[in-house]
Design an enzyme around this catalytic site. Structure first.
Site, PDB file in Angstrom:
ATOM      1  N   ASP A 162      10.421  -2.103  -0.346  1.00  0.00           N
ATOM      2  CA  ASP A 162      10.452  -1.238  -1.523  1.00  0.00           C
ATOM      3  C   ASP A 162      11.684  -0.348  -1.588  1.00  0.00           C
ATOM      4  OD1 ASP A 162       9.467   0.396   0.729  1.00  0.00           O
ATOM      5  OD2 ASP A 162       9.162   1.921  -0.814  1.00  0.00           O
TER       6      ASP A 162
ATOM      7  N   ASP B 186       7.225  -4.761   4.798  1.00  0.00           N
ATOM      8  CA  ASP B 186       7.334  -3.332   5.060  1.00  0.00           C
ATOM      9  C   ASP B 186       5.957  -2.681   4.886  1.00  0.00           C
ATOM     10  OD1 ASP B 186       8.755  -0.751   5.312  1.00  0.00           O
ATOM     11  OD2 ASP B 186       8.287  -0.557   3.181  1.00  0.00           O
TER      12      ASP B 186
ATOM     13  N   ASP C 215       5.217   1.416   4.582  1.00  0.00           N
ATOM     14  CA  ASP C 215       5.196   2.588   3.702  1.00  0.00           C
ATOM     15  C   ASP C 215       5.813   2.264   2.340  1.00  0.00           C
ATOM     16  OD1 ASP C 215       4.468   5.007   5.654  1.00  0.00           O
ATOM     17  OD2 ASP C 215       5.862   3.682   6.703  1.00  0.00           O
TER      18      ASP C 215
END
Length: 245
Positions: free
Chosen positions: A174, A13, A15
């Protein structure tokens, strides 16, 4: 979920996982709200909207800043994207340990794809500007396919582009969106402790592992061995492909 004994590729990922993009995004959102005559939102509020794509971010920001009002989401999204094009990569930073960890993973023969819900027009220049593109083979952005995470399709597409079976890959993210996408795709998922994990924090996301830094990834993946093909790809140098449609 049990880890594959032959993990050779990573889906990562963007961001909150590789780059702390929240300062750029918050500045763009509040610039959009100012253009629309709305009061800016607190930093933590906007950060909580990150991860489900630009349209969701814009809609939730508008609903929070001006509850009960009707908006032209398409027009507002264009305003946000114009603002974000100016702030993209200006205020945020690569999280500590990410570059070092990616460099070591590349040295060990792992291939890597960035799988993000951020549009390609914003994700690609950000990865280039931060130097992370040098350690990535593939970019699957939020508009590469007709669906984005938590759909499993972007993860499966990245696996195909990396010439890797889903069972030989690990997702690193996250958020709850990353966990849901990994579960749907049948991949293990490692969660970083420092990202945008939501109100409950990263520890509540039920990933397969929790890591504090990308520098911990080589050790966490040491039980698996990259294939000879992955080593050969790494030795020829990295070139990130964005021709993913």
């Amino acid at each position: 979920m049990a880890m594959s004994r032959h993990c050779n590729a990573l889906l990562i990922d963007l961001d909150g996982t590789m780059i702390d993009t929240a300062p750029d995004i918050v500045a763009a959102v509040n610039g959009m709200l100012d253009d629309l005559g709305a009061t800016p939102l607190p930093f933590a509020t906007v950060t909580g909207f990150i991860g489900n794509g630009v349209r969701n971010l814009v809609q939730r920001s508008l609903e929070t800043a001006k509850p009960g009002e009707r908006f032209d989401i398409g027009h507002a999204q264009c305003m946000f994207e114009r603002r974000y094009a100016a702030t993209n990569g200006q205020l945020g930073r690569v999280f500590p340990g990410v570059t070092t960890g990616l460099r070591e993973l590349r040295r060990r023969g792992y291939r890597a794809a960035c799988v993000t819900n951020k549009p390609q027009a914003l994700a690609a220049p950000l990865l280039e500007k931060t130097g992370l593109a040098a350690y990535l083979d593939v970019l699957v952005a939020g508009d590469t396919l007709t669906s984005m995470k938590p759909s499993p399709e972007p993860l499966w597409h990245a696996c195909r582009l990396l010439d890797a079976e889903p069972g030989d890959c690990v997702l690193i993210g996250d958020s709850a969106v990353d966990v849901a996408a990994a579960r749907a795709a049948g991949l293990p998922v490692f969660i970083v402790s420092y990202g945008y994990g939501g109100p409950g924090g990263a520890g509540t996301l039920r990933g397969d592992a929790l890591i504090d830094s990308f520098e911990a990834l080589p050790a966490a993946l040491a039980q698996t061995r990259p294939t000879e093909k992955a080593n050969a790809n790494a030795s020829t140098g990295a070139h990130m492909s964005t021709n993913a449609k």
